[in-house]
Design an enzyme around this catalytic site. Structure first.
Site, PDB file in Angstrom:
ATOM      1  CG  ASN A  42      -0.457  -0.263   2.509  1.00 45.35           C
ATOM      2  OD1 ASN A  42       0.569  -0.911   2.662  1.00 45.35           O
ATOM      3  ND2 ASN A  42      -1.125   0.232   3.527  1.00 45.35           N
ATOM      4  CD  GLU A  44      -1.577   4.507   4.654  1.00 47.03           C
ATOM      5  OE1 GLU A  44      -1.084   5.326   5.458  1.00 47.03           O
ATOM      6  OE2 GLU A  44      -2.297   3.554   5.005  1.00 47.03           O
ATOM      7  CB  CYS A  53      -5.283  -1.328  -1.829  1.00 45.99           C
ATOM      8  SG  CYS A  53      -6.620  -0.547  -0.930  1.00 45.99           S
ATOM      9  CD  GLU A  55      -5.389  -5.849  -1.611  1.00 47.65           C
ATOM     10  OE1 GLU A  55      -4.816  -4.747  -1.433  1.00 47.65           O
ATOM     11  OE2 GLU A  55      -6.187  -6.332  -0.796  1.00 47.65           O
ATOM     12  CB  CYS A  86     -11.077  -2.203  -0.216  1.00 50.12           C
ATOM     13  SG  CYS A  86     -10.315  -1.493  -1.691  1.00 50.12           S
ATOM     14  CB  CYS A  89      -8.753  -4.113  -4.312  1.00 49.05           C
ATOM     15  SG  CYS A  89      -7.525  -2.888  -3.838  1.00 49.05           S
TER      16      CYS A  89
HETATM   17  N1  THU Z   1      -5.251  -1.718   2.460  1.00 47.98           N
HETATM   18  C1  THU Z   1      -4.661  -2.469   1.496  1.00 47.98           C
HETATM   19  O1  THU Z   1      -3.607  -2.108   0.964  1.00 47.98           O
HETATM   20  N2  THU Z   1      -5.254  -3.630   1.143  1.00 47.98           N
HETATM   21  C2  THU Z   1      -6.357  -4.157   1.752  1.00 47.98           C
HETATM   22  O2  THU Z   1      -6.822  -5.232   1.365  1.00 47.98           O
HETATM   23  C3  THU Z   1      -6.976  -3.456   2.881  1.00 47.98           C
HETATM   24  C4  THU Z   1      -6.521  -2.040   3.068  1.00 47.98           C
HETATM   25  C5  THU Z   1      -4.562  -0.485   2.916  1.00 47.98           C
HETATM   26  C6  THU Z   1      -5.159   0.821   2.481  1.00 47.98           C
HETATM   27  C7  THU Z   1      -4.650   1.743   3.560  1.00 47.98           C
HETATM   28  O3  THU Z   1      -3.334   2.162   3.237  1.00 47.98           O
HETATM   29  C8  THU Z   1      -4.563   0.874   4.798  1.00 47.98           C
HETATM   30  O4  THU Z   1      -4.554  -0.469   4.327  1.00 47.98           O
HETATM   31  C9  THU Z   1      -5.703   1.055   5.780  1.00 47.98           C
HETATM   32  O5  THU Z   1      -6.931   0.903   5.168  1.00 47.98           O
END
Ligand code: THU
Length: 131
Positions: A42, A44, A53, A55, A86, A89
């Site tokens: 991920n 951010e 994310c 994925e 999510c 994704c």
């Molecule tokens: N996140 C992912 O990268 N993949 C997931 O399947 C769930 C959520 C990340 C997004 C964000 O940076 C952090 O997790 C919190 O939601």
């Protein structure tokens, strides 16, 4: 590449997560039909809505290398129970593999298998007149 190795790739990718706002690091690794693999973490941003994310980073990386067919995606996070991807994704996965196999694992090694067709049925129905 077997499931254990794909999960290990996701675990490694997780160490590269840029997650200073949530503190929640996620790694992903996708196995392509031709046997190649691509990973993601991920990413951010201070403007929170721009977060990508793990994925989608893995899928984007594979697509940028010319891949379109995917067998399985592994996800790793430090949670009590395996995370499920999510909604955004799921829709991006469905673009390429409507019934993609999803393996989600905790850092402690608890793994759960999902199938995208169950997590996101009718992903394209009606859009651009698709059946
Ligand atoms: N996140 C992912 O990268 N993949 C997931 O399947 C769930 C959520 C990340 C997004 C964000 O940076 C952090 O997790 C919190 O939601």
């Amino acid at each position: 590449m077997d499931d254990v190795d794909l999960i290990e790739l996701a675990r490694l990718a997780r160490t590269h997560a840029h997650a200073p706002y949530s503190g929640f690091a996620v790694g992903a690794a996708i196995a392509c039909d031709d046997g190649s693999t691509f990973s993601g973490c991920n990413v951010e941003n201070l403007s929170f809505g721009l977060t990508i994310c793990a994925e989608r980073v893995a899928i984007g990386s594979a697509v940028a290398a010319g891949k379109r067919g995917f067998r399985c995606i592994a996800i790793v996070a430090d949670t009590d129970a395996p995370v499920s991807p999510c909604g955004a994704c799921r829709q991006v996965m469905a673009e390429f593999s409507p019934d993609l196999r999803i393996l989600s694992s905790t850092l402690k090694g608890q793994t759960q298998e999902f199938h995208l067709g169950h997590l996101l049925p009718r992903a394209s129905t009606g859009i651009l007149n698709r059946p």
